[in-house]
Design an enzyme around this catalytic site. Structure first.
Site, PDB file in Angstrom:
ATOM      1  N   ASN A   1     -36.027   5.871   5.238  1.00 47.04           N
ATOM      2  CA  ASN A   1     -35.359   4.647   4.513  1.00 47.04           C
ATOM      3  C   ASN A   1     -36.373   3.543   4.240  1.00 47.04           C
ATOM      4  OD1 ASN A   1     -34.076   2.215   4.141  1.00 47.04           O
ATOM      5  ND2 ASN A   1     -33.170   2.066   6.133  1.00 47.04           N
ATOM      6  N   TRP A   2     -37.040   3.601   3.072  1.00 46.89           N
ATOM      7  CA  TRP A   2     -38.034   2.699   2.906  1.00 46.89           C
ATOM      8  C   TRP A   2     -37.898   1.255   2.767  1.00 46.89           C
ATOM      9  CZ3 TRP A   2     -40.341   5.781  -1.971  1.00 46.89           C
ATOM     10  CH2 TRP A   2     -40.616   6.910  -1.508  1.00 46.89           C
ATOM     11  N   LYS A   3     -36.519   0.817   3.088  1.00 42.78           N
ATOM     12  CA  LYS A   3     -36.199  -0.682   3.368  1.00 42.78           C
ATOM     13  C   LYS A   3     -36.960  -1.405   2.147  1.00 42.78           C
ATOM     14  CE  LYS A   3     -35.167   0.244   7.953  1.00 42.78           C
ATOM     15  NZ  LYS A   3     -35.143  -0.431   9.607  1.00 42.78           N
TER      16      LYS A   3
ATOM     17  N   HIS B   1     -25.872   0.220   7.248  1.00 41.65           N
ATOM     18  CA  HIS B   1     -26.949   0.285   7.988  1.00 41.65           C
ATOM     19  C   HIS B   1     -26.880  -1.021   9.019  1.00 41.65           C
ATOM     20  CE1 HIS B   1     -31.171  -0.532   9.183  1.00 41.65           C
ATOM     21  NE2 HIS B   1     -31.509   0.739   8.843  1.00 41.65           N
TER      22      HIS B   1
ATOM     23  N   GLU C   1     -29.035  -3.364   9.465  1.00 38.91           N
ATOM     24  CA  GLU C   1     -29.374  -4.655   8.681  1.00 38.91           C
ATOM     25  C   GLU C   1     -28.419  -5.149   7.742  1.00 38.91           C
ATOM     26  OE1 GLU C   1     -33.075  -2.922   7.680  1.00 38.91           O
ATOM     27  OE2 GLU C   1     -33.702  -2.667   9.855  1.00 38.91           O
TER      28      GLU C   1
ATOM     29  N   GLU D   1     -28.072   4.818  14.962  1.00 39.13           N
ATOM     30  CA  GLU D   1     -29.105   3.935  15.237  1.00 39.13           C
ATOM     31  C   GLU D   1     -28.967   3.008  16.064  1.00 39.13           C
ATOM     32  OE1 GLU D   1     -31.782   4.381  11.211  1.00 39.13           O
ATOM     33  OE2 GLU D   1     -30.190   2.956  10.945  1.00 39.13           O
TER      34      GLU D   1
ATOM     35  N   GLY E   1     -37.062  -0.579  14.637  1.00 45.61           N
ATOM     36  CA  GLY E   1     -38.431  -1.514  14.201  1.00 45.61           C
ATOM     37  C   GLY E   1     -38.815  -2.173  15.446  1.00 45.61           C
TER      38      GLY E   1
ATOM     39  N   GLY F   1     -37.612   4.839   9.350  1.00 50.13           N
ATOM     40  CA  GLY F   1     -37.980   3.616   8.876  1.00 50.13           C
ATOM     41  C   GLY F   1     -39.553   3.381   8.760  1.00 50.13           C
ATOM     42  N   GLY F   2     -40.091   2.647   9.419  1.00 45.44           N
ATOM     43  CA  GLY F   2     -41.601   2.439   9.329  1.00 45.44           C
ATOM     44  C   GLY F   2     -42.370   3.711   9.309  1.00 45.44           C
TER      45      GLY F   2
HETATM   46  P1  13P Z   1     -37.430   2.208  12.313  1.00 43.33           P
HETATM   47  O1  13P Z   1     -37.945   3.847  12.351  1.00 43.33           O
HETATM   48  O2  13P Z   1     -38.643   1.525  11.545  1.00 43.33           O
HETATM   49  O3  13P Z   1     -37.354   1.859  13.679  1.00 43.33           O
HETATM   50  O4  13P Z   1     -36.335   2.071  11.302  1.00 43.33           O
HETATM   51  C1  13P Z   1     -35.225   2.755  11.478  1.00 43.33           C
HETATM   52  C2  13P Z   1     -34.014   2.566  10.698  1.00 43.33           C
HETATM   53  O5  13P Z   1     -33.669   1.419  10.570  1.00 43.33           O
HETATM   54  C3  13P Z   1     -33.915   3.728   9.447  1.00 43.33           C
HETATM   55  O6  13P Z   1     -32.698   3.430   8.784  1.00 43.33           O
END
Ligand code: 13P
Length: 250
Positions: free
Chosen positions: A9-11, A95, A97, A167, A173, A233-234
């Protein structure tokens, strides 16, 4: 047998140039990823670039979000069928977020889930508790509630072939990963909730873990019985790290 899935997930990250580079880096290392399925979810605007580079490869791509609506006066929205037009296989739904920063409640998430299914996308339904909810001991209630809204709206059969991502919000994050035992416990609980409706769907459901998963902790997390992959994510923004997690899922 559930085939592991590792999705990035590149956000809200990257430029066109860095996206090209990241896609090329992932493609270059794929030969070592034998059993796991790999997918990336770039920002909408880079999806055509993902399609151009990944078509014909073993990597799937998807959206990070979608509209619950199919068309009309909804400025700024992207529909499920538009994502399908650009070859998307997956779409993230609900998600944390989106839920916390953009006010998506469970009813809207359920509507988006239904819209994704309707268009032939595979929804990756994200669920998870906030830190204070874990501290209050209500993690299972929260996750069960998030699942129930989708099941109530679409029926259990709509979850056939879908993917769930657990999650924990406090692990996203933050560098604070759930321990393999903590994650496994919730994954097993999610599967047991599904099994109350349909044993086969529960048994086949891929349940991904997301929240600060990285090469250093992926092997242990992915070794758990009910953890069938990761939503990253990261660590997905670096081809080497992402591939190393994909290999851990082999
Ligand atoms: P991180 O791996 O940066 O904690 O993010 C997880 C995430 O929200 C994937 O959707």
């Amino acid at each position: 047998m559930r085939q592991p899935l590792v999705a990035g997930n590149w956000k809200l990250n990257g430029s066109l140039a860095s996206t090209k580079e990241l896609l090329a880096g992932i493609k270059a290392g794929l030969a070592e990823v034998v059993n796991a399925e790999v997918a990336v979810c770039p920002p909408y605007i880079f999806i055509p670039e993902a399609q151009a580079q990944l078509a014909g490869s073993s990597v799937a791509w998807g959206g990070q979000n979608l509209s619950a609506e199919t068309s009309g006066a909804f400025t700024g929205e992207i529909s499920a069928s538009m994502l399908r037009d650009f070859g998307c296989k997956y779409v993230l739904v609900g998600h944390s977020e989106r839920r916390t920063l953009y006010g998506e409640d469970s009813a809207l998430v359920a509507k988006k889930f239904a819209a994704a299914k309707e268009a032939g996308l595979i929804p990756i339904l994200c669920v998870g508790e906030a830190l204070e909810e874990r501290q209050q001991g209500i993690t299972e209630d929260i996750v069960a509630g998030q699942l129930a809204t989708v099941i109530d709206q679409s029926g259990i059969t709509a979850l056939d072939g879908a993917v769930i991502a657990y999650e924990p919000v406090w692990a996203i994050g933050t560098g604070m990963t759930a321990t393999p035992e903590q994650a496994q416990a919730v994954h097993a609980y999610i599967r047991s909730q599904l099994a109350q409706h349909d044993n086969a769907i529960a048994g086949d459901m891929r349940i991904l873990y997301g929240g600060s998963m990285k090469p250093e902790n992926a092997v242990e997390l992915l070794a758990q019985d009910d953890i069938d992959g990761g939503l990253i994510g990261g660590a997905a923004l670096n081809a080497e790290n992402f591939l190393s997690i994909c290999k851990a899922a082999n």
